[in-house]
Design a protein around this motif. Structure first.
Motif, short mmCIF file in Angstrom:
data_model
loop_
_atom_site.label_atom_id
_atom_site.label_comp_id
_atom_site.label_asym_id
_atom_site.label_seq_id
_atom_site.Cartn_x
_atom_site.Cartn_y
_atom_site.Cartn_z
N PRO A 1 9.15 -1.48 -1.63
CA PRO A 1 8.27 -0.48 -2.26
C PRO A 1 7.00 -0.09 -1.30
O PRO A 1 6.39 0.74 -1.17
CB PRO A 1 7.82 -0.97 -3.54
CG PRO A 1 8.38 -2.39 -3.55
CD PRO A 1 9.42 -2.57 -2.63
N VAL A 2 6.60 -1.36 -0.56
CA VAL A 2 5.43 -1.26 0.10
C VAL A 2 5.76 -0.14 1.35
O VAL A 2 4.87 0.63 1.57
CB VAL A 2 4.86 -2.45 0.42
CG1 VAL A 2 3.63 -2.55 1.50
CG2 VAL A 2 4.60 -3.40 -0.41
N ASP A 3 6.74 -0.35 1.85
CA ASP A 3 7.20 0.44 3.23
C ASP A 3 7.62 1.90 2.46
O ASP A 3 7.08 2.72 3.21
CB ASP A 3 8.47 -0.07 3.67
CG ASP A 3 8.39 -0.88 4.57
OD1 ASP A 3 7.20 -1.27 5.10
OD2 ASP A 3 9.07 -1.83 5.12
N GLY B 1 5.71 3.34 0.12
CA GLY B 1 4.17 3.95 -0.15
C GLY B 1 3.61 3.91 1.67
O GLY B 1 2.91 5.07 1.48
N ASN B 2 4.09 3.15 2.37
CA ASN B 2 3.35 3.19 3.65
C ASN B 2 3.67 4.69 4.29
O ASN B 2 2.94 5.54 4.78
CB ASN B 2 4.02 2.15 4.47
CG ASN B 2 3.02 1.18 4.83
OD1 ASN B 2 1.82 1.40 4.45
ND2 ASN B 2 3.55 -0.21 5.16
N ARG C 1 1.97 7.43 2.42
CA ARG C 1 0.81 7.67 2.91
C ARG C 1 0.44 8.11 4.53
O ARG C 1 -0.38 8.97 4.80
CB ARG C 1 -0.11 6.18 2.91
CG ARG C 1 -0.41 5.76 1.46
CD ARG C 1 -0.61 4.33 1.25
NE ARG C 1 -0.99 4.10 -0.03
CZ ARG C 1 -2.19 4.06 -0.50
NH1 ARG C 1 -3.40 4.20 0.09
NH2 ARG C 1 -2.54 3.81 -1.75
N PHE D 1 -0.77 -0.99 9.86
CA PHE D 1 -0.62 0.33 9.11
C PHE D 1 -1.09 1.50 9.96
O PHE D 1 -0.29 2.49 9.88
CB PHE D 1 -1.49 0.16 7.86
CG PHE D 1 -1.26 1.68 7.11
CD1 PHE D 1 -0.16 1.89 6.52
CD2 PHE D 1 -2.64 2.54 6.87
CE1 PHE D 1 -0.22 2.92 5.76
CE2 PHE D 1 -2.38 3.50 6.21
CZ PHE D 1 -1.36 3.91 5.63
#
Lengths: 527, 139
Positions: free
Chosen positions: B14-16, B18-19, B22, B119
């Protein structure tokens, strides 16, 4: 203490005594000079092999067998007992010496222990039996004291022959009795053995011309036994030596006249010496060949193992770096999200902390990249080829692009070397980059040059930067020992240099004068 | 690539996910993005389950290491399906391993991007990918 021996044990002892007796009778039937002098005394070999394979507890069988051989030949009960004690002691001492100093029953696996076996059991221990035996005979008046020396020498050489010729064949074939020849190999071995018997017939049996005319042809057996050593193994070589001895003695007995030498006794000694020489040469050679075969086998196995373990390590480094980086990327991203989303909510200090967090995550990422880079740089080297070091160095300098304030130049000529091209470029690149990054001044110069020495070329990469403190020099080639955790530095550049240079047979060194500059040197062996 | 074309993001982290969202919003990519957690879910969407018409994204961004159906297996499935093989697939992976790279290109990946840890670097990478695909005509 007394324990009644089992039936198997009794059978072994009786069988051994019988074998000893039979071998003794056979030896006597091949006697050349008088009743008890034989060029090869097989019972010595049987006793030695029995003590080595079965242990010293079989001595009653040897004693009994030996007593029976002599009691039925010459002398009385007392002399026969004396001789039997001498024969038994000879075997016991020989076996003890071999076990202690020459690898025991595995003596024929290495050349050093082959010589140990032949020297200790074949020459030293065999002095016991004639010393006790001849003294017994002379004391019992069965031999004149005046001929003590003669008889002693003949006896000794006969026993030595038994240890040189019979014991090796027995030891090797009893330990590994299964012949493993393909049909063609069996045929080849048969031909070699027939050839050996033929040489013995010509040299000792007067097959072509009587009267010892072709005696010197006996050396023809050497190529044949050596052939056996190279083409087959230790067992077959021992067999070939045994066949040679049997044939030579059998033919010599048929016509003593064919032996050269002024007396039959001298001829006997010469035959003993000849057989011992051939046995020692062939058996030691067979051991060398076997050892070499074993070494090659081990080497091949280790090479496979090494390749496998390298591949595993490679896979490991990859998995570790990949799996370590995934959570790291998460940490870095989340920190970036928080600082972006909460820019106005967070106090300055916390924003600073978030920046530090991101920076640490980045550094961790570089370290992981470094591990991966190191493992990549040192695995699977490309082909070793002739490489012009100057061309490689120029390409590397070009690829670095413009470096503000720093000039990189090559001084003097750079030689053509044998190297993995990509790895040589990597060495130059890491050293030059390291010099540029750690210059510590706004302007400077990096000089690449090479000196020729007797056995190798010594390349150097010199800078005129601030230098490296002496305390750091020692560990500078280790992984992650970057003096300062510089932005962008993976901490493995110099470790890679060291590894590549050493893989190509060279060495690395660094010298630095604080304030004056640093010089890295690496050597490449000449073509 | 048209601004209305759907981007299918196949990624389990999920972080990827979101990345990428963004990064897209930072570079001004306004295309609709559909994210699914593994190759099997993505295939089900593409093939259309229960009478639904299959999804036709303009591009697929694909992670390699995922549960159920991994990226390489997903690539193999899509490229052997005549109705799907025309969709360009760009691999977004953490792996630099030569084996993964070779496998991806051999199976017809249109590109292979290694996800950076940082990031900001990721945003720059995605911007570059976006610029390239903005130039490309996609069926």
């Amino acid at each position: 203490m007394a324990r009644s021996p089992g039936p198997l044990r009794v059978a072994t002892l009786v069988g051994l005594a019988a074998a000893y007796l039979a071998a003794g009778k056979l030896g006597l039937s091949l006697a050349l000079v008088h009743a008890s002098a034989s060029a090869v005394w097989p019972p010595t070999g049987i006793a030695l092999a029995a003590f080595l394979l079965l242990g010293r507890s079989v001595w009653p069988a040897i004693l009994a067998g030996s007593f029976l051989v002599n009691a039925t030949t010459v002398g009385n009960a007392a002399t026969s007992l004396g001789i039997a004690v001498g024969n038994t002691l000879e075997g016991l001492v020989g076996a003890w010496l071999v076990r202690r100093f020459a690898g025991g029953s595995a003596a024929f696996e290495r050349p050093a222990t082959v010589f140990g076996f032949l020297g200790l059991a074949g020459l030293v221990a065999t002095a016991i039996s004639p010393s006790i035996g001849v003294t017994s005979l002379c004391l019992g008046s069965f031999a004149p004291w005046a001929r003590y020396g003669d008889i002693w020498l003949t006896w000794w050489l006969g026993d030595a022959g038994g240890a040189f010729v019979v014991a090796p064949a027995l030891l090797l074939w009893i330990e590994d009795p299964r012949p493993r020849w393909k049909p063609l190999q069996g045929l080849e071995l048969g031909a070699v053995l027939v050839g050996i018997a033929l040489v013995a017939a010509i040299a000792f049996g007067g097959l072509l011309a009587p009267g010892g005319r072709y005696d010197s042809l006996k050396f023809l057996c050497l190529p044949l036994t050596i052939w056996t050593a190279f083409r087959f193994g230790r067992r077959e070589t021992a067999l070939a030596v045994l066949v040679l001895a049997t044939a030579a003695i059998a033919f010599a007995v048929r016509g003593t006249g064919t032996l050269p030498g002024s007396s039959a006794n001298e001829a006997l000694l010469l035959l003993s010496l000849f057989l011992c020489t051939v046995a020692a040469t062939s058996l030691s050679l067979a051991a060398v060949v076997a050892e070499r075969r074993q070494a090659l086998h081990t080497l091949a196995w280790q090479a496979t193992e090494l390749a496998r373990s390298n591949a595993e390590l490679d896979e490991f480094a990859h998995v570790v770096s990949h799996d370590l980086k995934a959570p790291l990327r998460g940490i870095s991203s989340l920190a970036a999200w928080i600082s972006a989303d909460c820019k106005d909510l967070l106090p300055d200090e916390s924003r600073e902390h978030l920046a530090l967090l991101e920076e640490r995550a980045k550094r961790m990422g570089r370290l992981i990249d470094g591990v991966l880079g190191y493992s990549r740089a040192v695995r699977r080297p490309g082909p070793i080829e002739r490489v012009d070091a100057r061309v490689v160095a120029e390409e590397v300098i070009d690829s670095l692009g413009p470096l503000p304030g720093v000039t990189v130049r090559i001084v003097g000529s750079l030689p053509v070397v044998r190297y993995d091209r990509t790895q040589l470029a990597q060495v130059f690149q890491n050293l030059i980059q390291n010099a540029v990054e750690h210059l510590g001044r706004p302007r400077g110069e990096v000089v690449v040059s090479c000196g020729e020495r007797e056995a190798d070329f010594e390349f150097s990469v010199r800078d005129d930067g601030v230098g490296i403190p002496a305390a750091h020099l020692e560990r500078i080639f280790r992984m992650f020992h970057a003096v300062r955790p510089e932005e962008g530095s993976s901490g493995v550049g110099l470790a890679i240099v060291k590894r590549i240079v050493e893989m190509h047979g060279g060495s690395v060194a660094v010298a630095s004068k604080p304030g004056r500059g640093t010089t890295f040197r690496f050597s490449i062996p000449k073509l | 690539m048209e601004a209305s074309a759907l981007i299918l993001h196949v990624e389990d982290d999920p972080v990827d996910v979101g990345n990428l969202r963004r990064a897209f919003s930072r570079c001004g990519v306004a295309n609709p993005v559909r994210a699914v957690g593994n190759g099997a879910e993505a295939l089900a969407l593409l093939r259309g389950a229960g009478g639904e018409v299959g999804l036709r994204p303009g591009i697929i961004l694909l992670d390699l290491s995922m549960p159920v159906l991994g990226g390489i297996e997903f690539l193999r499935e899509v490229k052997s399906d005549p109705t799907l093989r025309g969709i360009p697939i760009v691999v977004l992976s953490a792996s630099r391993h030569a084996r993964d790279l070779e496998a991806a290109y051999e199976l017809g990946a249109a590109g292979y991007v290694v996800k950076p840890v940082d990031f900001d670097a990721f945003v720059r990478t995605i911007a570059a990918v976006e610029r390239y695909w903005a130039l490309c005509e996609i069926p």
